[in-house]
Every structure is written in structure tokens, then in C-alpha cells.
Design a protein around this motif. Structure first.
Motif, PDB file in Angstrom:
ATOM      1  N   ASN A  38       0.840  -1.119  -0.110  1.00  0.00           N
ATOM      2  CA  ASN A  38      -0.120   0.035  -0.009  1.00  0.00           C
ATOM      3  C   ASN A  38       0.963   1.170   0.144  1.00  0.00           C
ATOM      4  N   GLN A 127      -7.110  -2.745   2.837  1.00  0.00           N
ATOM      5  CA  GLN A 127      -6.851  -3.460   1.679  1.00  0.00           C
ATOM      6  C   GLN A 127      -5.575  -3.650   0.970  1.00  0.00           C
ATOM      7  N   SER A 128      -5.563  -4.036  -0.414  1.00  0.00           N
ATOM      8  CA  SER A 128      -4.286  -4.154  -1.244  1.00  0.00           C
ATOM      9  C   SER A 128      -3.664  -2.639  -1.682  1.00  0.00           C
ATOM     10  N   THR A 129      -4.710  -1.682  -1.967  1.00  0.00           N
ATOM     11  CA  THR A 129      -4.131  -0.488  -2.419  1.00  0.00           C
ATOM     12  C   THR A 129      -4.866   0.482  -1.479  1.00  0.00           C
ATOM     13  N   GLU A 131      -6.709   2.767  -2.822  1.00  0.00           N
ATOM     14  CA  GLU A 131      -8.040   3.165  -3.559  1.00  0.00           C
ATOM     15  C   GLU A 131      -8.853   2.163  -3.094  1.00  0.00           C
ATOM     16  N   GLU A 132      -8.622   0.984  -2.965  1.00  0.00           N
ATOM     17  CA  GLU A 132      -9.504   0.031  -2.289  1.00  0.00           C
ATOM     18  C   GLU A 132      -9.792   0.244  -0.947  1.00  0.00           C
ATOM     19  N   THR A 133      -8.843   0.729  -0.384  1.00  0.00           N
ATOM     20  CA  THR A 133      -8.895   0.856   1.101  1.00  0.00           C
ATOM     21  C   THR A 133     -10.037   2.069   1.297  1.00  0.00           C
ATOM     22  N   ASP A 135     -12.124   2.987  -0.884  1.00  0.00           N
ATOM     23  CA  ASP A 135     -13.509   2.690  -1.479  1.00  0.00           C
ATOM     24  C   ASP A 135     -14.252   1.676  -0.538  1.00  0.00           C
ATOM     25  N   GLN A 136     -13.739   1.057   0.113  1.00  0.00           N
ATOM     26  CA  GLN A 136     -14.211   0.223   1.098  1.00  0.00           C
ATOM     27  C   GLN A 136     -14.795   1.061   2.211  1.00  0.00           C
TER      28      GLN A 136
END
Length: 370
Positions: A38, A127-129, A131-133, A135-136
Motif C-alpha cells: 500500500n 486493503q491491497s491498495t 484506492e481499495e481501502t 472505496d471499501q
């Protein structure tokens, strides 16, 4: 110059990197390569409140890691965005995968600080990135806002804090339920702390279901979740938030270094047994329960021992003694906790942790000034 590869860009990895770089500032005999999947550090301690829309801005939860290390010379520090796939302990190499492909890093010293993850898709860990963190987190904020009923599972500090925050904000307008497997919440704490936490949750209209386990969960066509309880009862909820169960991020580590639960076995110095140039910090280590205060202690100790080892000096034994400490805010104005057998007053919990959930320490952790 010796190369120290640190796997993991969260609290433990970042803190270990700064401490190594600062203690070798005068000699310049260490280069640190920090590897993280990340680009940002996620202040997940505040997730319990951040899932409530409008409470905490994204920039107080997620900040980029690289700028915090610009204070060091380019030959002293390197930041690699990628995931550790495997270790070659004999050859002292780590295989890293990233968006650009596969990379092999050589090390003199290796620090395992890859942390842990939740067994569910709950938002308590990065999360893995970035953006994913982000957005979640936004997705859960939206789901919390829409839900008329929310079930939180797990009677530990995360479950109590989460249900307390939800009760404080929505206790009069949404049905908030906390399910715990034990006959009381916050197991392992003094009875007075458990009693206070129970009362504080009830004060914000949280329903407690104790001595109960969730033995099954099924997504319904309308998006709600049906939970099957150990009693045989079935309940349907708009939002299901499990907080119990952490698994170490250790899939890349040879199994002979792990215990039966997948955590790294360390010696009294926090070194990996049988491998004097490999160390473990934080949640991935089997030495103590996953907790930020323990992770930061590990980081300081491992950095010190690496420095001593590089000088050929005797290592220092890590001491796990001393009373446990726990601070549990319940909503935004109250809380409970203990230091050893001493119960801490609610105003102290709120003043020290409850007001901000330590979010002011996010930039300080990234730049090493914490």
C-alpha cells in the motif's frame, strides 16, 4: 553498508524503519528498503468511528508513506510498493511482486512486519491498495447510513467500540445488536471494566446477546444477511459487522518458521529462531497479542537489537512483563479501561483516546516524529 529489508508498511514496519535510520544517522552504515503493498498508511484504529458517515475525513485516516522518509539520503532509504511472495532464507533474498512485475531483493537483515488481516471482508484492516481501502470505507459508510438494523459480532475491544459508536450515533433510530460468545464482554479484563462497558452500551441502546455464537451467515436476495446463532435462532439484519478473528499475513513465510496458527515463532530477542538475521515485529509475531502498543514496543526493540548485532555486541532480551493496558471508548463521550488490575476512569479514556482515536499520530508515525 548493510541492507535491511522490512516487509510491511504499517505501524510496525514504518516505525522500525525510522528507528533504524535515526540510530545509524551518524554512521550511515544501514540502508533500509521498506516494502509495502500500500502507498498509504491506514489509521485503522479509528475505523470504529470512521464507518459512520461524516465523522472522520479520509485524509485523517489515509496518508502517503513515501513523503515521511524524504528526510533521509537517497542511498539510505528505498520504498518499494509490492507484495512479498516468498523467502529464500539460505540465499537471503525476497521475491516481491508488483504492478510492474517480479523483483528479487537481497538483504543482510530481514524484518517481518506484514501484520494481519480479518477473516471477513469487514473494514478493520487496509486493503491491497489505497484506492481499495478508501472505496471499501466509503462503501461501509453508505451501508451504515442506509441500514435500519446492524449486528456487530465479537465482544472484544473492536466489537465494543464499534457498537458503542453506532449506538451513540444511531441508538434511537436504528436497532444495534452486539453478539458475544462469552458470558460477558471484554473477556480478560477486570470485572469492574466489563460491568461499566455493559452499562455504557445499554445507555446508548445497544442490545447485547451474550453466550452466543454466529454459526452461519447467508446473504439474502434483498441484500440483507441472515445469521444462524448457536441457539438455533435465526435473525436477519441489514448490516453484519464481524469484528472477531485475525489471521497473520504470513503466507509467504516458510511453514517451519510458523506456529500452528500461522504466526512467526521468535526467540527472547524477537529474532526468528534459527535465523539470526531475521526478525519479526507486530501482529505477524507470536510473542504477544495483536495490539498497537505491543507493535511499537517490538519495533523499538528490534531496531535496537539490529544495531547491536551490526556492532557485534550482545543482544537485549525482550520483556513481556508488566500489566496489560486497555482503553475502550464507548461512543464519543465515555469509555472504560484498565491498567493492570486498576480500572481507568471514563473521563481519562475519553480525554486520551476517545476524542480523536489518536488520528493526530498518523502524520507523526509516517515521518517518525511520534
Amino acid at each position: 553498508m548493510k541492507t535491511v529489508v522490512i516487509l510491511g508498511g504499517s505501524y510496525g514496519g514504518i516505525t522500525t524503519a525510522h528507528k533504524l535510520l535515526k540510530q545509524s544517522a551518524s554512521t550511515g552504515d544501514v540502508k533500509v528498503i521498506l516494502v509495502s503493498p500500500n502507498t498509504h498508511l491506514y489509521w485503522n484504529l479509528a475505523t470504529v468511528r470512521a464507518i459512520i458517515p461524516g465523522q472522520i475525513a479520509d485524509e485523517k485516516l489515509l496518508q502517503p508513506i513515501a513523503p515521511g522518509f524524504k528526510q533521509y539520503r537517497a542511498d539510505q532509504f528505498e520504498f518499494v510498493v509490492g507484495i512479498a511472495e516468498s523467502l529464500d532464507l539460505a540465499g537471503k533474498k525476497v521475491t516481491i511482486t508488483s504492478k510492474t512485475g517480479t523483483n528479487v531483493l537481497s538483504y543482510d537483515t530481514l524484518v517481518l512486519a506484514t501484520g494481519s488481516h480479518t477473516k471477513s471482508n469487514a473494514p478493520w484492516k487496509a486493503q491491497s491498495t489505497y484506492e481499495e481501502t478508501r472505496d471499501q470505507l466509503h462503501d461501509y459508510q453508505s451501508r451504515v447510513k442506509k441500514a435500519a438494523s446492524i449486528v456487530v459480532v465479537g465482544g472484544g475491544s473492536t466489537g465494543v467500540e464499534t457498537s458503542g459508536e453506532l449506538g451513540f450515533e444511531y441508538g434511537k433510530t436504528k436497532k444495534i445488536t452486539l453478539i458475544a460468545s462469552g458470558d460477558h464482554i471484554l473477556e480478560g479484563t477486570p470485572a469492574s471494566v466489563t460491568k461499566t462497558a455493559t452499562k455504557l452500551l445499554q445507555n446508548v441502546n445497544v442490545t447485547l446477546k451474550l453466550s452466543t455464537k454466529v454459526v452461519g451467515d447467508a446473504k439474502l436476495p434483498d441484500g440483507r444477511t441472515e445469521l444462524t446463532l448457536s441457539s438455533g435462532e435465526k435473525i436477519v439484519t441489514d448490516l453484519y459487522l464481524p469484528t472477531n478473528g485475525l489471521s497473520p499475513n504470513s503466507s509467504y513465510i516458510p511453514t517451519e518458521l510458523l506456529n500452528n496458527n500461522g504466526f512467526v515463532v521468535v526467540d527472547e530477542y524477537l529474532g526468528v529462531k534459527g535465523h539470526p538475521d531475521v526478525w519479526a515485529v507486530g501482529d505477524v509475531s507470536a510473542v504477544q497479542r495483536p495490539q498497537l502498543v505491543n507493535t511499537l514496543k517490538h519495533a523499538a526493540h528490534v531496531a535496537k537489537n539490529i544495531g547491536l548485532a551490526n556492532k557485534g555486541q550482545s543482544l537485549v532480551i525482550y520483556k513481556t512483563g508488566g500489566g496489560d493496558m486497555l482503553a475502550v471508548p464507548v461512543g464519543r463521550k465515555s469509555g472504560t479501561g484498565h491498567m493492570g488490575s486498576w480500572k481507568l476512569p471514563g473521563f481519562m479514556i475519553n480525554m486520551v483516546k476517545g476524542k480523536t482515536l489518536f488520528t493526530e499520530n498518523l502524520p507523526k508515525t509516517i515521518d517518525g516524529s511520534a
